[in-house]
Design an enzyme around this catalytic site. Structure first.
Site, PDB file in Angstrom:
ATOM      1  NE  ARG A 192       0.674   2.012   1.567  1.00  0.00           N
ATOM      2  CZ  ARG A 192      -0.007   2.391   2.964  1.00  0.00           C
ATOM      3  NH1 ARG A 192      -0.515   0.528   2.873  1.00  0.00           N
ATOM      4  NH2 ARG A 192      -0.809   2.460   2.956  1.00  0.00           N
ATOM      5  CB  SER A 240       2.351   8.314  -0.154  1.00  0.00           C
ATOM      6  OG  SER A 240       0.966   8.873  -0.102  1.00  0.00           O
ATOM      7  CD  GLU A 310       3.211   4.025  -1.153  1.00  0.00           C
ATOM      8  OE1 GLU A 310       2.866   4.609  -0.443  1.00  0.00           O
ATOM      9  OE2 GLU A 310       2.211   3.587  -1.356  1.00  0.00           O
TER      10      GLU A 310
END
Ligand SMILES: Cc1cc2nc3c(=O)[nH]c(=O)nc-3n(C[C@H](O)[C@H](O)[C@H](O)COP(=O)(O)OP(=O)(O)OC[C@H]3O[C@@H](n4cnc5c(N)ncnc54)[C@H](O)[C@@H]3O)c2cc1C
Length: 317
Positions: A192, A240, A310
């Site tokens: 990520r 998420s 994230e």
């Protein structure tokens, strides 16, 4: 007064807006509601928004920014961002329809090259490639973001990720005003993460894929979509919230602490997935933000894990 003397952000934004309006009156939006363009559907306005359609326009933006520096935010599908209620005091860039092209080359070889523009949606690209019998992008069918966003975040799932097949990315660098081709190895793509700067706009990405059987690929895509429906909530969320710690899933930690369905104002930890936060209709970004901070503190306190967001937080101090 020289541009360098314009110290106040609101003055700089006004100078920037006036300069853009002078050259491209139909492409500038003042106080555009950015929050409504995100999957959370909460949050405020961008002070100045420019809808770009080609590199010439980005070059003009780059020259104006040279004179008048302001924060920049490139919006994709808004599926990995939370915009603060007070909005974004900067320039937001949104691509127009011209950045939705897909070219396939060397389809007669075993490793076709697929070049997709920055605004192409990942699910439609995954489906299109499967229908063409091109394999290696099925994983992206459940990720409601753009090709540009997938580079910035090295999006991934279902056992694969962007970096696995990416060959090169074409970017417009607003700092230098140049179009650059950046090879995958130079993007530092990790879990990520990429080293793409905020003033670098992804114009296109080229993936090296494989030939497959379209029927089998379609089956795989249907399975992924089914899994997503069964395991992830719909509604107003951004996927998420936290990256997973090295040895655990963030959702599992939150679940084990009994925090599923935990509510703060208009935001709630999903009852279906501990790493998703749902925002209410007409909810507040400040509630989502408070809940994120509450989860970080509680998890640290009770387990020692230090959760890191994230999603990108835009317009928060
Ligand atoms: C239901 C749901 C499920 C999800 N599942 C996953 C998953 O399994 N795996 C996963 O990795 N992610 C997942 N996500 C998160 C998200 O979809 C991805 O991170 C996606 O890649 C973000 O793309 P975007 O276009 O929406 O980017 P945005 O949210 O618009 O922006 C995210 C970042 O990318 C930058 N950006 C966007 N476009 C460009 C561009 N053209 N040039 C330069 N920078 C750009 C933005 O400036 C920002 O920093 C999920 C989200 C949702 C809502």
């Amino acid at each position: 007064m020289s541009a360098a003397d314009i110290r106040d952000i609101s003055d700089r934004l006004k100078v920037l807006k006036d300069a853009l309006v002078e050259s491209y009156p139909s492409k500038v939006i003042e106080n555009f509601n950015l929050g409504s363009r995100t999957t959370y559907r909460v949050g405020g306005n961008a002070a100045v928004t420019f809808v770009y359609g080609n590199c010439e326009e980005l070059d003009a933006v780059s020259k104006i920014l040279d004179e008048c520096e302001v924060p920049i935010f490139v919006l994709g599908a808004g599926s990995n961002v939370l915009i603060s209620d007070k909005g974004f005091a900067g320039l937001c860039l949104i691509a127009d329809e011209k950045f939705k092209r897909v070219n396939t080359q060397d389809v007669d070889t075993s490793h076709p090259l697929v070049k997709a523009s920055g605004s192409v949606m990942l699910p439609s690209l995954a489906r299109k490639l499967a229908a063409l019998g091109i394999s290696g992008f099925q994983w992206a069918v459940g990720i409601p973001g753009t090709v540009g966003g997938s580079i910035k975040t090295n999006a991934g799932g279902h056992g694969s990720q962007t970096v696995n097949t990416l060959v090169e990315v074409e970017i417009f660098d607003l700092g230098s005003g140049l179009v650059k081709t950046v090879m995958t190895g130079d993007l530092d793509l990790r879990y990520r993460f990429s080293n793409l700067a905020n003033n670098q706009v992804v114009l296109s990405a080229t993936h090296k894929l494989e030939i497959g059987d379209s029927k089998e690929l379609k089956w795989e895509i249907d399975e992924i979509v089914k899994w997503r429906r069964e395991n992830q909530p719909g509604g107003q969320n951004a996927g998420s919230v936290f990256v997973n710690p090295a040895d655990r899933s963030a959702g599992q930690i939150i679940d084990e602490l009994g925090l599923k369905s935990y509510r703060m104002g208009t935001a709630e930890v999903s009852s279906k997935h501990g790493n998703f936060i749902q925002a209410d209709k007409n909810g507040k970004a400040s509630d989502v933000y408070s809940l994120i901070n509450y989860l970080i503190e509680t998890v640290k306190d009770k387990t020692g894990y230090e959760l890191k967001p994230e999603l990108k937080l835009i317009g928060f101090d």
